[in-house]
Motif scaffolding. Structure first.
Motif, PDB file in Angstrom:
ATOM      1  N   ILE A  56       0.862  -1.184   0.000  1.00  0.00           N
ATOM      2  CA  ILE A  56       0.000   0.000   0.000  1.00  0.00           C
ATOM      3  C   ILE A  56       0.897   1.233   0.000  1.00  0.00           C
ATOM      4  O   ILE A  56       1.536   1.549   1.010  1.00  0.00           O
ATOM      5  CB  ILE A  56      -0.953  -0.003   1.224  1.00  0.00           C
ATOM      6  CG1 ILE A  56      -1.769  -1.297   1.258  1.00  0.00           C
ATOM      7  CG2 ILE A  56      -1.870   1.232   1.191  1.00  0.00           C
ATOM      8  CD1 ILE A  56      -2.590  -1.508   2.538  1.00  0.00           C
ATOM      9  N   GLU A  57       0.992   1.879  -1.146  1.00  0.00           N
ATOM     10  CA  GLU A  57       1.869   3.051  -1.291  1.00  0.00           C
ATOM     11  C   GLU A  57       1.056   4.274  -0.875  1.00  0.00           C
ATOM     12  O   GLU A  57       0.349   4.867  -1.682  1.00  0.00           O
ATOM     13  CB  GLU A  57       2.346   3.144  -2.744  1.00  0.00           C
ATOM     14  CG  GLU A  57       3.210   1.945  -3.133  1.00  0.00           C
ATOM     15  CD  GLU A  57       3.366   1.738  -4.642  1.00  0.00           C
ATOM     16  OE1 GLU A  57       4.350   1.110  -5.043  1.00  0.00           O
ATOM     17  OE2 GLU A  57       2.508   2.204  -5.414  1.00  0.00           O
ATOM     18  N   PHE A  58       1.179   4.633   0.405  1.00  0.00           N
ATOM     19  CA  PHE A  58       0.207   5.563   0.985  1.00  0.00           C
ATOM     20  C   PHE A  58       0.515   7.045   0.744  1.00  0.00           C
ATOM     21  O   PHE A  58      -0.347   7.894   0.888  1.00  0.00           O
ATOM     22  CB  PHE A  58       0.042   5.295   2.486  1.00  0.00           C
ATOM     23  CG  PHE A  58       1.315   5.509   3.257  1.00  0.00           C
ATOM     24  CD1 PHE A  58       2.185   4.455   3.487  1.00  0.00           C
ATOM     25  CD2 PHE A  58       1.648   6.777   3.723  1.00  0.00           C
ATOM     26  CE1 PHE A  58       3.376   4.664   4.177  1.00  0.00           C
ATOM     27  CE2 PHE A  58       2.831   6.993   4.410  1.00  0.00           C
ATOM     28  CZ  PHE A  58       3.695   5.931   4.632  1.00  0.00           C
ATOM     29  N   SER A  59       1.776   7.368   0.379  1.00  0.00           N
ATOM     30  CA  SER A  59       2.105   8.780   0.142  1.00  0.00           C
ATOM     31  C   SER A  59       3.370   8.863  -0.696  1.00  0.00           C
ATOM     32  O   SER A  59       4.308   8.084  -0.489  1.00  0.00           O
ATOM     33  CB  SER A  59       2.354   9.497   1.480  1.00  0.00           C
ATOM     34  OG  SER A  59       2.923  10.781   1.245  1.00  0.00           O
ATOM     35  N   LEU A 296      -1.440  -2.873  -3.844  1.00  0.00           N
ATOM     36  CA  LEU A 296      -2.854  -2.759  -3.461  1.00  0.00           C
ATOM     37  C   LEU A 296      -3.323  -1.304  -3.475  1.00  0.00           C
ATOM     38  O   LEU A 296      -4.458  -1.019  -3.101  1.00  0.00           O
ATOM     39  CB  LEU A 296      -3.065  -3.308  -2.043  1.00  0.00           C
ATOM     40  CG  LEU A 296      -3.024  -4.810  -1.817  1.00  0.00           C
ATOM     41  CD1 LEU A 296      -3.263  -5.110  -0.340  1.00  0.00           C
ATOM     42  CD2 LEU A 296      -4.086  -5.510  -2.662  1.00  0.00           C
ATOM     43  N   SER A 297      -2.450  -0.400  -3.888  1.00  0.00           N
ATOM     44  CA  SER A 297      -2.828   1.015  -3.885  1.00  0.00           C
ATOM     45  C   SER A 297      -3.956   1.246  -4.881  1.00  0.00           C
ATOM     46  O   SER A 297      -4.049   0.537  -5.882  1.00  0.00           O
ATOM     47  CB  SER A 297      -1.640   1.887  -4.291  1.00  0.00           C
ATOM     48  OG  SER A 297      -0.477   1.508  -3.602  1.00  0.00           O
ATOM     49  N   PRO A 298      -4.807   2.250  -4.619  1.00  0.00           N
ATOM     50  CA  PRO A 298      -5.878   2.540  -5.575  1.00  0.00           C
ATOM     51  C   PRO A 298      -5.284   2.878  -6.948  1.00  0.00           C
ATOM     52  O   PRO A 298      -4.232   3.515  -7.034  1.00  0.00           O
ATOM     53  CB  PRO A 298      -6.562   3.775  -4.977  1.00  0.00           C
ATOM     54  CG  PRO A 298      -6.117   3.855  -3.567  1.00  0.00           C
ATOM     55  CD  PRO A 298      -4.804   3.155  -3.466  1.00  0.00           C
ATOM     56  N   LYS A 299      -5.993   2.441  -7.981  1.00  0.00           N
ATOM     57  CA  LYS A 299      -5.496   2.649  -9.339  1.00  0.00           C
ATOM     58  C   LYS A 299      -5.216   4.127  -9.636  1.00  0.00           C
ATOM     59  O   LYS A 299      -4.268   4.460 -10.343  1.00  0.00           O
ATOM     60  CB  LYS A 299      -6.549   2.102 -10.317  1.00  0.00           C
ATOM     61  CG  LYS A 299      -6.000   1.773 -11.676  1.00  0.00           C
ATOM     62  CD  LYS A 299      -7.057   1.112 -12.537  1.00  0.00           C
ATOM     63  CE  LYS A 299      -6.752   1.389 -13.994  1.00  0.00           C
ATOM     64  NZ  LYS A 299      -7.728   0.774 -14.891  1.00  0.00           N
ATOM     65  N   SER A 300      -6.007   5.000  -9.017  1.00  0.00           N
ATOM     66  CA  SER A 300      -5.877   6.438  -9.289  1.00  0.00           C
ATOM     67  C   SER A 300      -4.518   7.020  -8.884  1.00  0.00           C
ATOM     68  O   SER A 300      -4.109   8.058  -9.391  1.00  0.00           O
ATOM     69  CB  SER A 300      -6.981   7.192  -8.544  1.00  0.00           C
ATOM     70  OG  SER A 300      -6.901   6.890  -7.165  1.00  0.00           O
ATOM     71  N   VAL A 301      -3.807   6.375  -7.957  1.00  0.00           N
ATOM     72  CA  VAL A 301      -2.528   6.936  -7.508  1.00  0.00           C
ATOM     73  C   VAL A 301      -1.313   6.143  -8.010  1.00  0.00           C
ATOM     74  O   VAL A 301      -0.173   6.576  -7.862  1.00  0.00           O
ATOM     75  CB  VAL A 301      -2.438   7.061  -5.961  1.00  0.00           C
ATOM     76  CG1 VAL A 301      -3.601   7.881  -5.429  1.00  0.00           C
ATOM     77  CG2 VAL A 301      -2.395   5.701  -5.281  1.00  0.00           C
ATOM     78  N   ARG A 302      -1.583   4.999  -8.596  1.00  0.00           N
ATOM     79  CA  ARG A 302      -0.488   4.093  -8.998  1.00  0.00           C
ATOM     80  C   ARG A 302       0.627   4.758  -9.794  1.00  0.00           C
ATOM     81  O   ARG A 302       1.801   4.543  -9.531  1.00  0.00           O
ATOM     82  CB  ARG A 302      -1.038   2.959  -9.875  1.00  0.00           C
ATOM     83  CG  ARG A 302      -1.918   1.995  -9.174  1.00  0.00           C
ATOM     84  CD  ARG A 302      -1.122   0.911  -8.527  1.00  0.00           C
ATOM     85  NE  ARG A 302      -2.039  -0.029  -7.926  1.00  0.00           N
ATOM     86  CZ  ARG A 302      -2.289  -1.231  -8.412  1.00  0.00           C
ATOM     87  NH1 ARG A 302      -1.682  -1.617  -9.512  1.00  0.00           N
ATOM     88  NH2 ARG A 302      -3.129  -2.028  -7.810  1.00  0.00           N
ATOM     89  N   LYS A 303       0.208   5.545 -10.787  1.00  0.00           N
ATOM     90  CA  LYS A 303       1.211   6.126 -11.683  1.00  0.00           C
ATOM     91  C   LYS A 303       2.024   7.208 -10.988  1.00  0.00           C
ATOM     92  O   LYS A 303       3.048   7.646 -11.499  1.00  0.00           O
ATOM     93  CB  LYS A 303       0.521   6.715 -12.925  1.00  0.00           C
ATOM     94  CG  LYS A 303       0.103   5.674 -13.945  1.00  0.00           C
ATOM     95  CD  LYS A 303      -0.257   6.335 -15.262  1.00  0.00           C
ATOM     96  CE  LYS A 303      -0.506   5.356 -16.403  1.00  0.00           C
ATOM     97  NZ  LYS A 303      -1.005   4.029 -16.097  1.00  0.00           N
ATOM     98  N   LYS A 304       1.546   7.641  -9.842  1.00  0.00           N
ATOM     99  CA  LYS A 304       2.238   8.730  -9.146  1.00  0.00           C
ATOM    100  C   LYS A 304       3.362   8.223  -8.242  1.00  0.00           C
ATOM    101  O   LYS A 304       4.196   8.996  -7.809  1.00  0.00           O
ATOM    102  CB  LYS A 304       1.231   9.554  -8.331  1.00  0.00           C
ATOM    103  CG  LYS A 304       0.196  10.215  -9.237  1.00  0.00           C
ATOM    104  CD  LYS A 304      -0.837  10.981  -8.452  1.00  0.00           C
ATOM    105  CE  LYS A 304      -1.899  11.517  -9.419  1.00  0.00           C
ATOM    106  NZ  LYS A 304      -3.100  11.944  -8.704  1.00  0.00           N
TER     107      LYS A 304
END
Ligand code: 5AD
Ligand code: FES
Length: 347
Positions: A56-59, A296-304
């Motif tokens: 989980i890549e939280f930030s 498991l990070s939301p798809k919306s933040v993956r590329k970031k």
């Protein structure tokens, strides 16, 4: 000659730096035998099982400015994000239903996340899912902070040392970052009773074959439960943008050396390896790796969360990744298991 050194390693005898260096320099000649023996050792301790960890890549906010890293503070092109504690918990819930029993909270060194915030997230995950392990990958924190997080229920901590050579460390990091501080943090993690993971990049700028041999002695001295390695991959918005990428084949060779040096270690076949070579993760399992860490990070933040260019799996949902990985692992003759996947201590 090479065979006798590898056999010596398999008997759990200590190799000197020169002996490691001989193997590394002659890797083309001994690759096949080394990976065969690494596989045998991995199967002796872990059978055919591959453990999964939900990442989980939280930030991607980070106060540091590592020269190699795409989310370094100075990268003005990075689109910053942070997940809320609720979103982090939601990722874990989704992960649980997909079969994950370990969650890895990984992020840049983001001051927004205080000890209190982390402690409440850890407690929430551990009380909802007492059969799961929580792994932290939050960068350097004080002894007091690490103690609080441990008391809140964290089981494991990943903190790559990046290089065991002080001079090399200084070439990879700005002067505000300290080699000694990182080593102290690793010692504190061990003293606090965490299962500890260290690691380094293969082919990072200025790394020599001798450095790699030194890494093996360092790993032996730390005796960590986990070791994360992957090839260095350049990121266009960093000072290291023009350096060549690390070599996938050398990474595989190092994975096998690590497996033979630390027979019971938990060793991931990393996303960076899968980025350097489209079959890199499969080859990693065949070289002795026994862990994989899908996102498991939301798809919306993956590329970031782009530590390096062309990172794989940034366009997929967690469920797609796990299906894809199951098939990839199966193709190697190994199998993903739903298990906390703890380190197997000698009894
Ligand atoms: N290439 C490969 N790995 C990288 N990491 C950071 N930047 C890069 C890069 N450009 C690794 C570091 C860090 C881990 C989270 O990712 O080793 O500890
Ligand atoms: Fe993510 Fe294959 S593992 S798409």
């Amino acid at each position: 000659m090479y065979k006798s050194l590898i056999d010596k390693l398999e008997r759990e005898e200590i190799l000197s730096k020169e002996e490691y260096l001989t193997l590394i320099k002659n890797r083309d000649k001994c690759f096949d035998y080394l990976s065969e023996r690494a596989r045998a050792v991995r199967e002796k301790h872990y059978g055919k099982s591959v453990f999964i960890r939900g990442l989980i890549e939280f930030s991607n906010y980070c106060k540091n400015d590592c020269y190699y890293c795409g989310i370094r503070r100075s990268n003005k092109n990075a689109q910053r994000y942070r997940l809320t504690p609720e979103e982090i918990f939601e990722c874990a819930c989704q992960g649980y239903s997909l079969g994950f029993r370990t969650f890895v909270l990984q992020g840049g060194e983001d001051a927004y996340f205080t000890d209190d915030i982390f402690c409440s997230i850890i407690k929430k995950i551990k009380s909802q899912y007492p059969d799961c392990a929580v792994t932290l990958s939050l960068g350097e924190r004080s002894f007091e902070s690490l103690k609080k997080l441990k008391e809140a229920g964290a089981d494991r901590y990943l903190l790559r040392h990046e290089t065991c050579n002080k001079e090399h460390y200084k070439k990879l990091h700005p002067s505000q970052m300290s080699f000694e501080k990182r080593q102290e943090c690793i010692r504190n993690l061990k003293a606090l009773g965490y299962q500890v993971g260290v690691g380094f990049m293969v082919g990072s700028p200025y790394q020599s074959e001798e450095n790699l041999a030194q890494e093996m002695l360092y790993l032996k001295s730390i005796n960590p439960q986990m070791v994360g390695i992957g090839p260095f991959l350049s990121h266009r918005d960093t000072p290291f943008c023009d350096f060549e990428n690390g070599d996938a084949q050398l990474t595989l060779f190092m994975l096998s050396l690590i497996r033979l040096t630390l027979p019971r270690v938990l060793l991931p076949s990393t996303t960076a390896l899968g980025t350097a070579d489209s079959l890199g993760r499969e080859k990693g399992f065949l070289a002795g790796a026994n862990v994989t860490m899908p996102n498991l990070s939301p798809k919306s933040v993956r590329k970031k969360y782009m530590l390096y260019d062309n990172k794989i799996c940034t366009g997929d949902e967690a469920a797609q990744c796990i299906e894809c990985l199951k098939a990839r692992v199966k193709s190697t003759g190994y199998e993903i298991v739903t298990d906390r996947g703890d380190y197997r201590y000698e009894i």
